[in-house]
Design a protein around this motif. Structure first.
Motif, short mmCIF file in Angstrom:
data_model
loop_
_atom_site.label_atom_id
_atom_site.label_comp_id
_atom_site.label_asym_id
_atom_site.label_seq_id
_atom_site.Cartn_x
_atom_site.Cartn_y
_atom_site.Cartn_z
N LYS A 295 -7.74 16.20 6.16
CA LYS A 295 -6.88 15.83 7.28
C LYS A 295 -7.37 14.60 8.04
CE LYS A 295 -3.42 18.77 7.30
NZ LYS A 295 -2.04 18.34 7.12
N ARG A 296 -8.11 13.76 7.37
CA ARG A 296 -8.53 12.51 8.01
C ARG A 296 -7.34 11.56 8.07
NH1 ARG A 296 -13.89 9.00 6.40
NH2 ARG A 296 -13.26 7.02 7.31
N ARG A 297 -7.22 10.84 9.15
CA ARG A 297 -6.13 9.89 9.32
C ARG A 297 -6.66 8.46 9.24
NH1 ARG A 297 -1.20 11.42 11.29
NH2 ARG A 297 -0.96 13.63 11.84
N ASP A 298 -6.03 7.65 8.41
CA ASP A 298 -6.33 6.23 8.39
C ASP A 298 -5.38 5.53 9.36
OD1 ASP A 298 -8.40 6.13 6.51
OD2 ASP A 298 -6.99 6.16 4.84
N SER A 299 -5.89 4.55 10.08
CA SER A 299 -5.05 3.76 10.98
C SER A 299 -4.12 2.87 10.15
CB SER A 299 -5.91 2.90 11.89
OG SER A 299 -6.58 1.90 11.12
N GLY A 300 -3.12 2.32 10.82
CA GLY A 300 -2.24 1.38 10.13
C GLY A 300 -3.00 0.21 9.55
N GLU A 301 -3.98 -0.27 10.29
CA GLU A 301 -4.80 -1.38 9.80
C GLU A 301 -5.59 -0.98 8.56
OE1 GLU A 301 -8.36 -4.38 11.39
OE2 GLU A 301 -7.47 -2.88 12.72
N GLN A 302 -6.13 0.22 8.55
CA GLN A 302 -6.88 0.70 7.39
C GLN A 302 -5.98 0.86 6.18
OE1 GLN A 302 -8.47 4.13 9.49
NE2 GLN A 302 -10.57 3.33 9.27
N LEU A 303 -4.77 1.36 6.39
CA LEU A 303 -3.83 1.52 5.28
C LEU A 303 -3.42 0.17 4.72
CD1 LEU A 303 -1.58 4.43 6.59
CD2 LEU A 303 -3.32 4.54 4.79
N ARG A 304 -3.20 -0.81 5.59
CA ARG A 304 -2.84 -2.15 5.12
C ARG A 304 -4.00 -2.76 4.32
NH1 ARG A 304 -0.20 -2.11 10.15
NH2 ARG A 304 -2.00 -2.99 11.24
N ALA A 305 -5.22 -2.52 4.76
CA ALA A 305 -6.38 -3.04 4.03
C ALA A 305 -6.49 -2.37 2.66
CB ALA A 305 -7.65 -2.80 4.83
N ASP A 306 -6.22 -1.08 2.61
CA ASP A 306 -6.28 -0.37 1.32
C ASP A 306 -5.21 -0.89 0.37
OD1 ASP A 306 -7.30 2.02 -0.31
OD2 ASP A 306 -5.14 2.39 -0.24
N ARG A 307 -4.02 -1.11 0.91
CA ARG A 307 -2.92 -1.64 0.08
C ARG A 307 -3.27 -3.02 -0.46
NH1 ARG A 307 3.48 -1.76 1.75
NH2 ARG A 307 4.22 -2.98 -0.03
N ALA A 308 -3.78 -3.89 0.39
CA ALA A 308 -4.14 -5.24 -0.05
C ALA A 308 -5.23 -5.19 -1.11
CB ALA A 308 -4.60 -6.07 1.15
N ALA A 309 -6.22 -4.32 -0.92
CA ALA A 309 -7.30 -4.20 -1.89
C ALA A 309 -6.77 -3.72 -3.24
CB ALA A 309 -8.38 -3.25 -1.37
N LEU A 310 -5.88 -2.75 -3.22
CA LEU A 310 -5.34 -2.22 -4.47
C LEU A 310 -4.47 -3.26 -5.16
CD1 LEU A 310 -5.04 0.09 -6.44
CD2 LEU A 310 -3.14 0.96 -5.06
N GLU A 311 -3.67 -3.98 -4.41
CA GLU A 311 -2.82 -5.02 -5.02
C GLU A 311 -3.67 -6.13 -5.61
OE1 GLU A 311 -0.18 -5.99 -1.82
OE2 GLU A 311 1.18 -4.31 -2.28
N ARG A 312 -4.79 -6.45 -4.98
CA ARG A 312 -5.70 -7.45 -5.54
C ARG A 312 -6.29 -6.95 -6.86
NH1 ARG A 312 -11.46 -9.50 -2.88
NH2 ARG A 312 -11.67 -11.42 -4.14
N PHE A 313 -6.69 -5.68 -6.88
CA PHE A 313 -7.24 -5.11 -8.10
C PHE A 313 -6.20 -5.09 -9.22
CE2 PHE A 313 -7.66 -1.35 -10.83
CZ PHE A 313 -8.86 -1.66 -11.46
N THR A 314 -4.98 -4.69 -8.91
CA THR A 314 -3.93 -4.63 -9.92
C THR A 314 -3.64 -6.02 -10.49
OG1 THR A 314 -2.94 -2.73 -8.78
CG2 THR A 314 -1.57 -3.87 -10.38
N ALA A 315 -3.63 -7.04 -9.64
CA ALA A 315 -3.41 -8.41 -10.10
C ALA A 315 -4.55 -8.85 -11.01
CB ALA A 315 -3.27 -9.35 -8.91
N TRP A 316 -5.78 -8.50 -10.64
CA TRP A 316 -6.93 -8.83 -11.49
C TRP A 316 -6.79 -8.17 -12.86
CZ3 TRP A 316 -10.34 -5.59 -13.91
CH2 TRP A 316 -11.45 -6.20 -14.52
N ALA A 317 -6.46 -6.88 -12.86
CA ALA A 317 -6.33 -6.16 -14.13
C ALA A 317 -5.25 -6.77 -15.01
CB ALA A 317 -6.03 -4.68 -13.86
#
Length: 294
Positions: free
Chosen positions: A25-47
């Motif tokens: 039940k941990r909550r990520d802030s909106g900023e944390q979620l945006r950072a996670d999304r950006a990190a994942l999209e960067r990884f997907t583009a690299w792959a």
């Protein structure tokens, strides 16, 4: 190069509050979620750009990824790449499954955990049936706590025979032989999970053909060794890849010890290492387990 990547970005929020999980039940802030999304999209583009390699990817988020659209989209996009052989994720299966119709279903796979008390049994079983109807490979598992035994038995009886039900030894929990036998009756491979594996100095595929990557692109040999091998995005990790012994005394998590060369698990899970699906569900050979326990 054939490379297996265990990706764990900054996502830590989960929709469950399992008492045995520190991230419940941990909550990520909106900023944390945006950072996670950006990190994942960067990884997907690299792959997507690594057309000279053969990649397999397992997402192992601290939180629940499939309730986030960017994880669903990443899995679909990666499954469609010709140089990606498998893309899998660990999930509590709380999210809907219809998005999988857009994925290459011979490549995508789900490692599903049933958490009694967190979701209605019938809803979880219904999601498993949806995966079967979609033709998506999946395994199902339960944490081996006494309160979960009857639910695990019920689930094993309801799942198709070809679906592997795994049991994870509860962290910090010891099992009598009688207790272990009850779990082994459900999962013949439970003895591998029952005790931590001595690993110090032993050969392991991590750091050679298997790596761990975080949201910043930092590459480590696995999630459980903090020493850095370089960065994914500048390519510096490549010169650090090679055979090496494990620097830890023990390894007690399946996503770690499955890669130990001293265990026969690459043969046991041939074709299904990332999604934890044995090669021969009905003919599991327990003799290596007995040897490993001595």
């Amino acid at each position: 190069m054939d490379l297996t990547i265990l990706y764990r970005g900054p996502l830590a929020s989960c929709d469950y509050d399992c008492p045995y999980c520190p991230f419940a039940k941990r909550r990520d802030s909106g900023e944390q979620l945006r950072a996670d999304r950006a990190a994942l999209e960067r990884f997907t583009a690299w792959a997507a750009a690594q057309t000279g390699d053969r990649l397999s990817v397992l997402f192992t988020p601290w939180g629940e990824g499939l309730v986030r659209s960017w994880y669903r989209r990443a899995i679909v996009e990666l499954s469609q790449l010709p140089h990606v052989g498998r893309v899998a994720i660990q999930t509590n299966l709380s999210a809907r499954t219809g998005w999988l119709t857009g994925a290459e279903r011979d490549k995508v796979a789900l490692w599903c955990t049933y958490h009694p008390g967190q979701t209605p049994y019938e809803r979880f079983l219904g999601r498993c049936r949806e995966l079967s109807d979609l033709g998506v490979r999946y395994s199902v598992g339960v944490v081996g706590l006494d309160d979960h035994l009857e639910e695990a038995r019920r689930l094993r009886g309801a799942l198709p025979d070809e679906v592997y039900l795994w049991i994870n030894a509860a962290e910090g929990h010891s099992y009598t032989d009688a207790e272990a036998d009850r779990w082994t009756a459900l999962d013949p491979l439970f003895p591998y999970s029952r005790h931590p594996h001595s690993s110090a100095g032993l050969p392991c595929r991590t750091g050679e053909s298997v790596i761990s990557v975080d949201g910043e692109g930092t590459v480590r040999r696995c999630h459980f060794v903090r020493a850095e091998l370089g960065n994914l995005y500048d390519g510096s990790y490549r010169r650090s890849l090679g055979p090496r012994g494990c620097p830890a005394d023990v390894c007690d998590c399946h996503i770690g010890y499955v890669h130990l060369e001293t265990l026969p698990l690459y043969d046991v899970f041939a074709g299904g290492v990332l999604e934890r699906i044995p090669a021969r569900r009905q003919t599991l050979d327990l003799s290596p387990v007995r040897l490993a326990e001595r």
